[in-house]
Design a protein around this motif. Sequence first.
Motif, PDB file in Angstrom:
ATOM      1  N   SER A  85      42.597 -19.401  83.873  1.00 41.99           N
ATOM      2  CA  SER A  85      41.817 -18.702  82.847  1.00 41.99           C
ATOM      3  C   SER A  85      41.233 -19.682  81.838  1.00 41.99           C
ATOM      4  O   SER A  85      40.060 -19.591  81.466  1.00 41.99           O
ATOM      5  CB  SER A  85      42.696 -17.685  82.105  1.00 41.99           C
TER       6      SER A  85
ATOM      7  N   GLU B 277      38.407 -21.759  83.539  1.00 38.13           N
ATOM      8  CA  GLU B 277      37.169 -21.000  83.723  1.00 38.13           C
ATOM      9  C   GLU B 277      36.448 -20.790  82.395  1.00 38.13           C
ATOM     10  O   GLU B 277      35.230 -20.869  82.319  1.00 38.13           O
ATOM     11  CB  GLU B 277      37.444 -19.652  84.393  1.00 38.13           C
ATOM     12  N   LEU B 278      37.192 -20.514  81.356  1.00 37.31           N
ATOM     13  CA  LEU B 278      36.577 -20.282  80.062  1.00 37.31           C
ATOM     14  C   LEU B 278      35.892 -21.532  79.521  1.00 37.31           C
ATOM     15  O   LEU B 278      34.811 -21.460  78.943  1.00 37.31           O
ATOM     16  CB  LEU B 278      37.608 -19.812  79.051  1.00 37.31           C
TER      17      LEU B 278
ATOM     18  N   LYS C  41      30.094 -21.229  83.175  1.00 40.92           N
ATOM     19  CA  LYS C  41      31.063 -20.150  83.344  1.00 40.92           C
ATOM     20  C   LYS C  41      30.591 -19.125  84.371  1.00 40.92           C
ATOM     21  O   LYS C  41      29.433 -18.781  84.421  1.00 40.92           O
ATOM     22  CB  LYS C  41      31.282 -19.441  82.009  1.00 40.92           C
TER      23      LYS C  41
ATOM     24  N   GLU D 192      31.272 -15.395  85.077  1.00 41.38           N
ATOM     25  CA  GLU D 192      31.868 -14.220  84.433  1.00 41.38           C
ATOM     26  C   GLU D 192      32.838 -13.476  85.350  1.00 41.38           C
ATOM     27  O   GLU D 192      33.878 -12.983  84.892  1.00 41.38           O
ATOM     28  CB  GLU D 192      30.782 -13.268  83.933  1.00 41.38           C
TER      29      GLU D 192
ATOM     30  N   LEU E 124      36.032 -15.458  85.425  1.00 38.93           N
ATOM     31  CA  LEU E 124      36.700 -15.305  84.133  1.00 38.93           C
ATOM     32  C   LEU E 124      37.460 -13.989  84.079  1.00 38.93           C
ATOM     33  O   LEU E 124      38.625 -13.937  83.681  1.00 38.93           O
ATOM     34  CB  LEU E 124      35.685 -15.355  82.996  1.00 38.93           C
ATOM     35  N   ASP E 125      36.807 -12.931  84.480  1.00 43.42           N
ATOM     36  CA  ASP E 125      37.420 -11.608  84.461  1.00 43.42           C
ATOM     37  C   ASP E 125      38.610 -11.541  85.415  1.00 43.42           C
ATOM     38  O   ASP E 125      39.680 -11.040  85.057  1.00 43.42           O
ATOM     39  CB  ASP E 125      36.375 -10.547  84.814  1.00 43.42           C
TER      40      ASP E 125
ATOM     41  N   SER F 180      40.491 -14.006  86.554  1.00 41.55           N
ATOM     42  CA  SER F 180      41.613 -14.834  86.114  1.00 41.55           C
ATOM     43  C   SER F 180      42.350 -14.165  84.951  1.00 41.55           C
ATOM     44  O   SER F 180      43.582 -14.211  84.892  1.00 41.55           O
ATOM     45  CB  SER F 180      41.153 -16.249  85.756  1.00 41.55           C
TER      46      SER F 180
ATOM     47  N   ILE G  76      35.572 -14.131  77.470  1.00 39.87           N
ATOM     48  CA  ILE G  76      36.078 -13.508  78.689  1.00 39.87           C
ATOM     49  C   ILE G  76      35.916 -12.007  78.550  1.00 39.87           C
ATOM     50  O   ILE G  76      36.262 -11.434  77.575  1.00 39.87           O
ATOM     51  CB  ILE G  76      37.564 -13.868  78.956  1.00 39.87           C
TER      52      ILE G  76
END
Length: 109
Positions: free
Chosen positions: A58, A61-62, A67, A69, A72-73, A75, A109
């Motif tokens: 997480s 990715e952030l 990025k 999305e 991000l979601d 993870s 995120i």
Amino acid sequence: MIQDTLNKIEKQLESAKLSDEKRAELLELAKTLRAELLDLEKTSKDNARSIANFTQASTHELLKDDKNEDLLDLSAQALERSVVEFENSHPRLVQTVRDIIISLGNMGI
């Protein structure tokens, strides 16, 4: 192994392009996470490793420049799911992970 993952998280946060306030907040959460995961590792090594790995994913990715999305979601969801079963036995761990997710969420995120 968990120590290495936690060290990576902290290094990512230290070198990230974040405000001093946000960096300090996330590093404090990482410090609490470290203590909680080292405690959990005594009784549930695999679960502690999963939580550490999902936290690192997480964070990674952030902090990437490009990025994704969806990643991000995913993870963040995986991180949340990784602690659900510890709600009663490790409430501080669960709250720390939720605080991390909220903090990361406030960043995008």
